[in-house]
Scaffold this motif. Structure first.
Motif, PDB file in Angstrom:
ATOM      1  N   PHE A  41       0.829  -1.205   0.000  1.00  0.00           N
ATOM      2  CA  PHE A  41       0.000   0.000   0.000  1.00  0.00           C
ATOM      3  C   PHE A  41       0.866   1.259   0.000  1.00  0.00           C
ATOM      4  O   PHE A  41       0.560   2.228  -0.689  1.00  0.00           O
ATOM      5  CB  PHE A  41      -0.939   0.005   1.203  1.00  0.00           C
ATOM      6  CG  PHE A  41      -1.739   1.265   1.327  1.00  0.00           C
ATOM      7  CD1 PHE A  41      -2.783   1.520   0.463  1.00  0.00           C
ATOM      8  CD2 PHE A  41      -1.439   2.200   2.299  1.00  0.00           C
ATOM      9  CE1 PHE A  41      -3.522   2.691   0.568  1.00  0.00           C
ATOM     10  CE2 PHE A  41      -2.167   3.359   2.422  1.00  0.00           C
ATOM     11  CZ  PHE A  41      -3.214   3.612   1.551  1.00  0.00           C
ATOM     12  N   MET A  42       1.948   1.272   0.766  1.00  0.00           N
ATOM     13  CA  MET A  42       2.798   2.458   0.875  1.00  0.00           C
ATOM     14  C   MET A  42       3.562   2.750  -0.422  1.00  0.00           C
ATOM     15  O   MET A  42       3.982   3.872  -0.644  1.00  0.00           O
ATOM     16  CB  MET A  42       3.786   2.312   2.034  1.00  0.00           C
ATOM     17  CG  MET A  42       3.124   2.288   3.400  1.00  0.00           C
ATOM     18  SD  MET A  42       2.203   3.768   3.786  1.00  0.00           S
ATOM     19  CE  MET A  42       3.525   4.921   4.072  1.00  0.00           C
ATOM     20  N   LYS A  43       3.735   1.762  -1.285  1.00  0.00           N
ATOM     21  CA  LYS A  43       4.441   1.964  -2.551  1.00  0.00           C
ATOM     22  C   LYS A  43       3.565   2.621  -3.606  1.00  0.00           C
ATOM     23  O   LYS A  43       4.059   3.000  -4.663  1.00  0.00           O
ATOM     24  CB  LYS A  43       4.983   0.639  -3.066  1.00  0.00           C
ATOM     25  CG  LYS A  43       6.135   0.135  -2.238  1.00  0.00           C
ATOM     26  CD  LYS A  43       6.649  -1.181  -2.743  1.00  0.00           C
ATOM     27  CE  LYS A  43       7.763  -1.678  -1.822  1.00  0.00           C
ATOM     28  NZ  LYS A  43       8.202  -3.021  -2.191  1.00  0.00           N
ATOM     29  N   ARG A  44       2.282   2.778  -3.332  1.00  0.00           N
ATOM     30  CA  ARG A  44       1.387   3.442  -4.277  1.00  0.00           C
ATOM     31  C   ARG A  44       1.764   4.908  -4.436  1.00  0.00           C
ATOM     32  O   ARG A  44       2.183   5.557  -3.490  1.00  0.00           O
ATOM     33  CB  ARG A  44      -0.049   3.400  -3.777  1.00  0.00           C
ATOM     34  CG  ARG A  44      -0.671   2.076  -3.825  1.00  0.00           C
ATOM     35  CD  ARG A  44      -2.052   2.180  -3.253  1.00  0.00           C
ATOM     36  NE  ARG A  44      -2.930   1.262  -3.943  1.00  0.00           N
ATOM     37  CZ  ARG A  44      -4.228   1.268  -3.829  1.00  0.00           C
ATOM     38  NH1 ARG A  44      -4.808   2.151  -3.060  1.00  0.00           N
ATOM     39  NH2 ARG A  44      -4.954   0.405  -4.473  1.00  0.00           N
ATOM     40  N   LYS A  45       1.554   5.432  -5.620  1.00  0.00           N
ATOM     41  CA  LYS A  45       1.824   6.850  -5.848  1.00  0.00           C
ATOM     42  C   LYS A  45       0.721   7.711  -5.253  1.00  0.00           C
ATOM     43  O   LYS A  45       0.983   8.749  -4.675  1.00  0.00           O
ATOM     44  CB  LYS A  45       1.948   7.128  -7.349  1.00  0.00           C
ATOM     45  CG  LYS A  45       3.209   6.575  -7.940  1.00  0.00           C
ATOM     46  CD  LYS A  45       3.344   6.945  -9.385  1.00  0.00           C
ATOM     47  CE  LYS A  45       4.617   6.364  -9.954  1.00  0.00           C
ATOM     48  NZ  LYS A  45       4.801   6.708 -11.355  1.00  0.00           N
ATOM     49  N   ASP A  46      -0.527   7.278  -5.401  1.00  0.00           N
ATOM     50  CA  ASP A  46      -1.662   8.047  -4.894  1.00  0.00           C
ATOM     51  C   ASP A  46      -2.353   7.229  -3.806  1.00  0.00           C
ATOM     52  O   ASP A  46      -3.123   6.319  -4.098  1.00  0.00           O
ATOM     53  CB  ASP A  46      -2.634   8.379  -6.021  1.00  0.00           C
ATOM     54  CG  ASP A  46      -3.731   9.324  -5.579  1.00  0.00           C
ATOM     55  OD1 ASP A  46      -3.617   9.893  -4.468  1.00  0.00           O
ATOM     56  OD2 ASP A  46      -4.696   9.496  -6.342  1.00  0.00           O
ATOM     57  N   ARG A  47      -2.058   7.552  -2.547  1.00  0.00           N
ATOM     58  CA  ARG A  47      -2.634   6.805  -1.434  1.00  0.00           C
ATOM     59  C   ARG A  47      -4.000   7.325  -1.022  1.00  0.00           C
ATOM     60  O   ARG A  47      -4.597   6.798  -0.097  1.00  0.00           O
ATOM     61  CB  ARG A  47      -1.685   6.847  -0.240  1.00  0.00           C
ATOM     62  CG  ARG A  47      -0.476   5.976  -0.466  1.00  0.00           C
ATOM     63  CD  ARG A  47       0.390   5.935   0.748  1.00  0.00           C
ATOM     64  NE  ARG A  47       1.683   6.474   0.357  1.00  0.00           N
ATOM     65  CZ  ARG A  47       2.443   7.219   1.112  1.00  0.00           C
ATOM     66  NH1 ARG A  47       2.076   7.526   2.308  1.00  0.00           N
ATOM     67  NH2 ARG A  47       3.588   7.667   0.671  1.00  0.00           N
ATOM     68  N   THR A  48      -4.522   8.332  -1.702  1.00  0.00           N
ATOM     69  CA  THR A  48      -5.837   8.855  -1.343  1.00  0.00           C
ATOM     70  C   THR A  48      -6.965   8.048  -1.985  1.00  0.00           C
ATOM     71  O   THR A  48      -8.090   8.080  -1.502  1.00  0.00           O
ATOM     72  CB  THR A  48      -5.982  10.329  -1.750  1.00  0.00           C
ATOM     73  OG1 THR A  48      -5.775  10.442  -3.159  1.00  0.00           O
ATOM     74  CG2 THR A  48      -4.977  11.186  -1.010  1.00  0.00           C
ATOM     75  N   LYS A  49      -6.684   7.340  -3.061  1.00  0.00           N
ATOM     76  CA  LYS A  49      -7.697   6.507  -3.704  1.00  0.00           C
ATOM     77  C   LYS A  49      -7.857   5.224  -2.895  1.00  0.00           C
ATOM     78  O   LYS A  49      -6.890   4.525  -2.612  1.00  0.00           O
ATOM     79  CB  LYS A  49      -7.294   6.179  -5.141  1.00  0.00           C
ATOM     80  CG  LYS A  49      -7.283   7.388  -6.037  1.00  0.00           C
ATOM     81  CD  LYS A  49      -6.960   7.014  -7.448  1.00  0.00           C
ATOM     82  CE  LYS A  49      -6.944   8.237  -8.340  1.00  0.00           C
ATOM     83  NZ  LYS A  49      -6.567   7.913  -9.707  1.00  0.00           N
ATOM     84  N   LEU A  50      -9.097   4.937  -2.527  1.00  0.00           N
ATOM     85  CA  LEU A  50      -9.364   3.795  -1.660  1.00  0.00           C
ATOM     86  C   LEU A  50      -9.846   2.571  -2.423  1.00  0.00           C
ATOM     87  O   LEU A  50     -10.256   1.585  -1.828  1.00  0.00           O
ATOM     88  CB  LEU A  50     -10.393   4.199  -0.592  1.00  0.00           C
ATOM     89  CG  LEU A  50      -9.975   5.393   0.273  1.00  0.00           C
ATOM     90  CD1 LEU A  50     -11.062   5.718   1.269  1.00  0.00           C
ATOM     91  CD2 LEU A  50      -8.670   5.117   0.985  1.00  0.00           C
ATOM     92  N   ALA A  51      -9.805   2.609  -3.741  1.00  0.00           N
ATOM     93  CA  ALA A  51     -10.205   1.466  -4.556  1.00  0.00           C
ATOM     94  C   ALA A  51      -8.998   0.567  -4.809  1.00  0.00           C
ATOM     95  O   ALA A  51      -7.853   0.999  -4.777  1.00  0.00           O
ATOM     96  CB  ALA A  51     -10.779   1.947  -5.872  1.00  0.00           C
TER      97      ALA A  51
END
Length: 99
Positions: A41-51
Protein backbone atom coordinates in the motif's frame (compact mmCIF):
# COMPACT_ATOMS: atom_id res chain seq x y z
CA UNK A 1 28.64 8.03 39.02
CA UNK A 2 25.67 10.16 40.09
CA UNK A 3 25.40 11.68 36.61
CA UNK A 4 25.37 8.24 35.01
CA UNK A 5 22.65 7.07 37.39
CA UNK A 6 20.53 10.14 36.58
CA UNK A 7 20.92 9.60 32.84
CA UNK A 8 19.97 5.92 33.08
CA UNK A 9 17.01 6.74 35.31
CA UNK A 10 15.81 9.44 32.93
CA UNK A 11 16.08 7.17 29.90
CA UNK A 12 14.18 4.38 31.59
CA UNK A 13 11.26 6.73 32.32
CA UNK A 14 11.23 8.11 28.78
CA UNK A 15 11.16 4.63 27.19
CA UNK A 16 8.36 3.44 29.45
CA UNK A 17 6.35 6.57 28.64
CA UNK A 18 6.73 5.96 24.90
CA UNK A 19 5.34 2.42 25.20
CA UNK A 20 1.86 3.50 26.28
CA UNK A 21 1.04 6.15 23.69
CA UNK A 22 -2.68 6.13 22.89
CA UNK A 23 -3.53 6.84 19.26
CA UNK A 24 -6.70 7.24 17.23
CA UNK A 25 -7.02 5.99 13.65
CA UNK A 26 -9.22 8.50 11.87
CA UNK A 27 -12.35 7.57 9.91
CA UNK A 28 -11.96 6.64 6.21
CA UNK A 29 -8.28 5.68 6.56
CA UNK A 30 -6.55 2.49 5.41
CA UNK A 31 -5.13 -0.08 7.81
CA UNK A 32 -3.57 -3.45 7.00
CA UNK A 33 -3.37 -6.70 8.93
CA UNK A 34 0.09 -7.67 7.66
CA UNK A 35 3.32 -5.82 7.17
CA UNK A 36 3.69 -7.03 3.58
CA UNK A 37 0.25 -5.64 2.68
CA UNK A 38 1.19 -2.32 4.25
CA UNK A 39 4.44 -2.22 2.26
CA UNK A 40 2.44 -2.77 -0.94
CA UNK A 41 0.00 0.00 0.00
CA UNK A 42 2.80 2.46 0.87
CA UNK A 43 4.44 1.96 -2.55
CA UNK A 44 1.39 3.44 -4.28
CA UNK A 45 1.82 6.85 -5.85
CA UNK A 46 -1.66 8.05 -4.89
CA UNK A 47 -2.63 6.80 -1.43
CA UNK A 48 -5.84 8.85 -1.34
CA UNK A 49 -7.70 6.51 -3.70
CA UNK A 50 -9.36 3.80 -1.66
CA UNK A 51 -10.20 1.47 -4.56
CA UNK A 52 -8.24 -1.70 -5.37
CA UNK A 53 -6.59 -2.09 -1.97
CA UNK A 54 -4.06 -4.90 -1.47
CA UNK A 55 -5.27 -8.12 0.14
CA UNK A 56 -5.35 -7.70 3.91
CA UNK A 57 -6.07 -3.96 3.84
CA UNK A 58 -9.35 -2.31 4.78
CA UNK A 59 -10.84 1.17 5.11
CA UNK A 60 -12.04 2.17 8.57
CA UNK A 61 -15.73 2.92 8.83
CA UNK A 62 -15.34 4.65 12.20
CA UNK A 63 -12.59 5.93 14.49
CA UNK A 64 -10.50 3.24 16.11
CA UNK A 65 -8.51 3.58 19.30
CA UNK A 66 -5.36 1.72 20.24
CA UNK A 67 -1.83 1.87 21.56
CA UNK A 68 1.31 2.45 19.57
CA UNK A 69 3.41 -0.74 19.48
CA UNK A 70 6.23 -0.02 17.06
CA UNK A 71 7.34 2.72 14.67
CA UNK A 72 8.78 2.16 11.22
CA UNK A 73 10.11 5.68 10.48
CA UNK A 74 11.91 4.88 7.23
CA UNK A 75 8.89 3.03 5.82
CA UNK A 76 6.30 5.63 6.86
CA UNK A 77 3.94 3.56 8.97
CA UNK A 78 3.38 2.36 12.54
CA UNK A 79 2.07 -0.75 14.24
CA UNK A 80 -0.95 -0.20 16.49
CA UNK A 81 -2.61 -2.59 18.90
CA UNK A 82 -6.33 -1.89 18.76
CA UNK A 83 -8.57 -2.01 21.83
CA UNK A 84 -9.98 -5.27 20.42
CA UNK A 85 -6.53 -6.86 20.73
CA UNK A 86 -5.67 -7.01 17.02
CA UNK A 87 -2.39 -5.59 15.74
CA UNK A 88 -2.66 -3.54 12.55
CA UNK A 89 -0.32 -1.39 10.46
CA UNK A 90 -1.32 2.20 9.66
CA UNK A 91 0.16 5.11 7.72
CA UNK A 92 1.69 7.68 10.10
CA UNK A 93 -0.47 10.43 8.64
CA UNK A 94 -3.67 8.47 9.36
CA UNK A 95 -3.28 8.59 13.14
CA UNK A 96 -3.36 11.25 15.82
CA UNK A 97 -2.07 11.04 19.36
CA UNK A 98 -4.86 10.94 21.92
CA UNK A 99 -4.28 12.47 25.33
Amino acid sequence: MKKLALVVLGLSFSFSAMANVDVVIEKKRVFCHSQSAMNTFMKRKDRTKLANLPDGCKVTDRKRRGELVKKFPKLGYVEVELKTGNNVYVDRQAIRIDN
